[in-house]
Every structure is written in structure tokens, then in C-alpha cells.
Design a protein around this motif. Structure first.
Motif, PDB file in Angstrom:
ATOM      1  N   LEU A 120       0.816  -1.219   0.000  1.00 53.07           N
ATOM      2  CA  LEU A 120       0.000   0.000   0.000  1.00 53.07           C
ATOM      3  C   LEU A 120       0.848   1.266   0.000  1.00 53.07           C
ATOM      4  O   LEU A 120       0.365   2.336  -0.332  1.00 53.07           O
ATOM      5  N   PHE A 130      -3.215  -8.975   5.350  1.00 54.81           N
ATOM      6  CA  PHE A 130      -3.714  -8.651   4.011  1.00 54.81           C
ATOM      7  C   PHE A 130      -3.489  -9.818   3.066  1.00 54.81           C
ATOM      8  O   PHE A 130      -2.488 -10.531   3.168  1.00 54.81           O
ATOM      9  N   ASN A 156      -4.265  -6.584  -0.902  1.00 55.47           N
ATOM     10  CA  ASN A 156      -4.354  -5.667   0.243  1.00 55.47           C
ATOM     11  C   ASN A 156      -5.738  -5.601   0.878  1.00 55.47           C
ATOM     12  O   ASN A 156      -6.112  -4.587   1.463  1.00 55.47           O
ATOM     13  N   ASN A 157      -6.476  -6.702   0.770  1.00 54.96           N
ATOM     14  CA  ASN A 157      -7.745  -6.821   1.484  1.00 54.96           C
ATOM     15  C   ASN A 157      -7.479  -7.509   2.816  1.00 54.96           C
ATOM     16  O   ASN A 157      -6.676  -8.446   2.893  1.00 54.96           O
ATOM     17  N   VAL A 158      -8.152  -7.066   3.869  1.00 53.45           N
ATOM     18  CA  VAL A 158      -7.997  -7.692   5.178  1.00 53.45           C
ATOM     19  C   VAL A 158      -8.622  -9.086   5.136  1.00 53.45           C
ATOM     20  O   VAL A 158      -9.739  -9.263   4.647  1.00 53.45           O
ATOM     21  N   VAL A 203      -3.851   0.762   9.714  1.00 52.32           N
ATOM     22  CA  VAL A 203      -4.141   1.412   8.436  1.00 52.32           C
ATOM     23  C   VAL A 203      -5.526   1.059   7.870  1.00 52.32           C
ATOM     24  O   VAL A 203      -6.111   1.861   7.154  1.00 52.32           O
ATOM     25  N   LYS A 204      -6.034  -0.115   8.185  1.00 50.41           N
ATOM     26  CA  LYS A 204      -7.393  -0.498   7.776  1.00 50.41           C
ATOM     27  C   LYS A 204      -8.157  -0.933   9.020  1.00 50.41           C
ATOM     28  O   LYS A 204      -7.649  -1.718   9.824  1.00 50.41           O
ATOM     29  N   ASP A 213     -10.444  -3.058   9.754  1.00 50.61           N
ATOM     30  CA  ASP A 213     -10.677  -4.479  10.022  1.00 50.61           C
ATOM     31  C   ASP A 213      -9.410  -5.239  10.398  1.00 50.61           C
ATOM     32  O   ASP A 213      -9.479  -6.395  10.820  1.00 50.61           O
TER      33      ASP A 213
END
Length: 128
Positions: free
Chosen positions: A15, A36, A40-42, A112-113, A115
Motif C-alpha cells: 500500500l 492482508f 491488500n484486502n484484510v 491502516v485499515k 478491520d
């Protein structure tokens, strides 16, 4: 000091401008690793244990790509979003460090995210 980027096969694009690991003078610095997937999805939303395992598997792949093993880890910096997950994190963590434990610290913070429940950065001394 010569340094070498360590990027395991199949790694996604980060990211931000960093590499998964940097090896310099036998010391491997593993970037903060989040739960991730390659896009870059949790992953494992809401499951701190599964996220911890995912993160440690990524860290393990960085270390192995550099020619080391989890036994070479000397320091872990752990960031969690909720102290309620501390027990689950430690249970999985202990599986990856069953013998002599590396130094570490753990703090609660935002990540950073939203979830993402955990992030770990590691230092390993290879070729001990």
C-alpha cells in the motif's frame, strides 16, 4: 552498507513505498506486516487468532526467502487494536516461537485499515 530487498514470490504490491524485508549485514528487517491478501484486502475479519497466524506466516516467508528461519528472530514489534485480543494473539504467537522467545513489545493503536486487528514487524539475525 550493502542492502538487499527481500520479496517472497507471490507478494502483492504494498500500500505504501516499502518492501516486505531488507537484509543488511546479516540482519533482516521485516516491515510491519498486516493481515492482508495479495490485493491488500484484510483477511479473517474479526478473528484475531487467524489474523495473527496469517501475519506470522507472511513474516516466516520473508525470513525463509532471506535464508533464515523463525529461530533467527530476535525482536518483534506487535501492534494490536484491542487488548481484548491479547490472549488470542499470544496463543498463536507461542506456536511460532515455542523455544527461546525473541524480545518484543506490544502496544494498542489504530491500524491502516479498520478491520485489521494486528500488525507485526520483526528483526532477525541470520546465520547465527
Amino acid at each position: 552498507m550493502p542492502k538487499r530487498a527481500i520479496i517472497p514470490a507471490g507478494s502483492g504490491v504494498p500500500l505504501a513505498p516499502f518492501v516486505p524485508g531488507t537484509l543488511a549485514d546479516g540482519v533482516l528487517y521485516v516491515s510491519g506486516t498486516l493481515p492482508f491478501d495479495k490485493d491488500n484486502n484484510v483477511v479473517h475479519v474479526g478473528d484475531a487468532a487467524a489474523q495473527t497466524r496469517h501475519v506470522l506466516e507472511i513474516i516466516k516467508s520473508v525470513i525463509e526467502t532471506a535464508g533464515g528461519s523463525m529461530d533467527d528472530v530476535t525482536m518483534n514489534s506487535i501492534f494490536i487494536t484491542d487488548w481484548a485480543n491479547y490472549g488470542a494473539v499470544n496463543q498463536v504467537y507461542a506456536e511460532y516461537f515455542p523455544g527461546e522467545k525473541p524480545a518484543r513489545f506490544c502496544i494498542q493503536c489504530g491500524l491502516v485499515k479498520p478491520d485489521a486487528l494486528i500488525e507485526i514487524a520483526s528483526i532477525a539475525h541470520l546465520g547465527k
